[in-house]
Design a protein around this motif. Sequence first.
Motif, PDB file in Angstrom:
ATOM      1  N   ILE A   1       0.833  -1.203   0.000  1.00  0.00           N
ATOM      2  CA  ILE A   1       0.000   0.000   0.000  1.00  0.00           C
ATOM      3  C   ILE A   1       0.865   1.249   0.000  1.00  0.00           C
ATOM      4  O   ILE A   1       0.646   2.192  -0.741  1.00  0.00           O
TER       5      ILE A   1
ATOM      6  N   GLU B   1      -6.097   4.819  -1.843  1.00  0.00           N
ATOM      7  CA  GLU B   1      -6.537   3.792  -0.898  1.00  0.00           C
ATOM      8  C   GLU B   1      -7.060   4.382   0.413  1.00  0.00           C
ATOM      9  O   GLU B   1      -7.247   3.648   1.389  1.00  0.00           O
TER      10      GLU B   1
ATOM     11  N   TRP C   1      -7.824  -0.011   3.377  1.00  0.00           N
ATOM     12  CA  TRP C   1      -7.608  -1.453   3.526  1.00  0.00           C
ATOM     13  C   TRP C   1      -7.924  -1.943   4.937  1.00  0.00           C
ATOM     14  O   TRP C   1      -7.845  -3.137   5.215  1.00  0.00           O
TER      15      TRP C   1
ATOM     16  N   ASN D   1     -14.344  -2.053   5.712  1.00  0.00           N
ATOM     17  CA  ASN D   1     -15.241  -2.731   4.777  1.00  0.00           C
ATOM     18  C   ASN D   1     -16.137  -1.664   4.185  1.00  0.00           C
ATOM     19  O   ASN D   1     -16.885  -1.009   4.912  1.00  0.00           O
TER      20      ASN D   1
ATOM     21  N   VAL E   1     -11.952  -2.745  -1.991  1.00  0.00           N
ATOM     22  CA  VAL E   1     -10.598  -2.792  -1.473  1.00  0.00           C
ATOM     23  C   VAL E   1      -9.723  -3.459  -2.521  1.00  0.00           C
ATOM     24  O   VAL E   1     -10.139  -4.435  -3.142  1.00  0.00           O
TER      25      VAL E   1
ATOM     26  N   THR F   1      -4.660  -6.670  -1.745  1.00  0.00           N
ATOM     27  CA  THR F   1      -4.589  -6.518  -0.295  1.00  0.00           C
ATOM     28  C   THR F   1      -4.914  -7.858   0.338  1.00  0.00           C
ATOM     29  O   THR F   1      -6.004  -8.375   0.173  1.00  0.00           O
TER      30      THR F   1
ATOM     31  N   SER G   1      -5.973 -10.783   2.926  1.00  0.00           N
ATOM     32  CA  SER G   1      -7.032 -10.799   3.921  1.00  0.00           C
ATOM     33  C   SER G   1      -6.486 -10.656   5.328  1.00  0.00           C
ATOM     34  O   SER G   1      -7.163 -10.159   6.211  1.00  0.00           O
TER      35      SER G   1
ATOM     36  N   ASN H   1      -4.335  -8.659   6.330  1.00  0.00           N
ATOM     37  CA  ASN H   1      -3.940  -7.283   6.647  1.00  0.00           C
ATOM     38  C   ASN H   1      -4.926  -6.652   7.616  1.00  0.00           C
ATOM     39  O   ASN H   1      -4.720  -5.556   8.103  1.00  0.00           O
TER      40      ASN H   1
END
Length: 371
Positions: free
Chosen positions: A93, A146, A163, A166, A173, A177, A179, A181
């Motif tokens: 990111i 982001e 990130w 939701n 997203v 990225t 999951s 994270n």
Amino acid sequence: MRKIRHFSIFIGFLLFLFLFIPSASHAESKDTYEVGTSILNVRAEPANNSSIIGLLSEGDQVVVFQEKYGWVQTYYGGEEAWIAKHHLVPVSITEKSSHSVSQAASGKITVSARSVNVRSGPGTDYSIIGSTYSGDTYNLVESSGEWHKVSLANGSTGWIAGWLTNSSDTEEVPSNTNSDNVVNVPTKQTTDKSLAGYNIVLDPGHGGKDPGAIGLGGIYEKDVITSTTGKVAEQLRNAGATVIVTRSGDYFVSLNERVRINNVYNTHAFVSLHYNAYPIIAVNGVSTYYSSESDQNLARDVQASLASTVNMYDRGVMQADYRVLRYSNAPSILMELGFITNPNDLSIVQTADYQSKVAQAVTNGLINYFH
């Protein structure tokens, strides 16, 4: 015999590599993160009260091997070490351009990580203006790359890393990225994130003939805490709370009177504000105390908010038998907001910026506790 001895040494060396040096393939299968705060403690165990074994600076990169309770495990000086995950940003990111074009967006976003910084702009190089927690939902104002700009409870706006949320009716997203994270914590289903309807008693420690702690240069605790309390009260009122203050000027109020003031109202939370002192000049940091086990969650929520908002050493949550806590009918905590006997702490706590961050942290912590 010589060949056998050489063979034994070779086997021993291979065992050393296997047991004590992480393999390259193992490291490559994990994620790399970048430190997103100016100073980050490296601890021996995944807990705020664990011993500090080192420090990392903003921009430092670490490889993460496992995650536990919102902490990630890496290696520091060849030894296993733990770091609070909410201070880290995935390298994938941070390597993206920070000059993405902003675009208007609509809808809502829900925080999915355990604890997330709210920043003044779309990037980790912007200042932290508050904190938020898993399940908190915000109206989306716009997106920049982001990052999401959201409306906050006090009427201002701030930026949250996309990130760690939701999104709903917003950009997805990024597919790259991972999951893991995001710390998977059950989402709290709430609709009201204000403090409307809640009565909060603020208790600025000491006053009048009782100066409290005396810091470097003859600074009185009672004077620093008065200005801090004013900012906390303002933030709480902006969030909708009804605020009662046990003293509004520099005069003495007994401990029993503070308890009486607290108990005559339909109080939802009692927060006593203090600054600390210690004979050893190096001792520093912020902490939150509770008396009854029933108040522990309040202490944890507010201390977590404080530790993620201010750039001070996190001393954690502790239990103590303070009179104003012991005889309080409402959930109650006592906060120590820094050591006025420590030069660095003292230089920070007297600033308006720090006191405003404390105010935001207390407000966010109470919102998280009640919702």
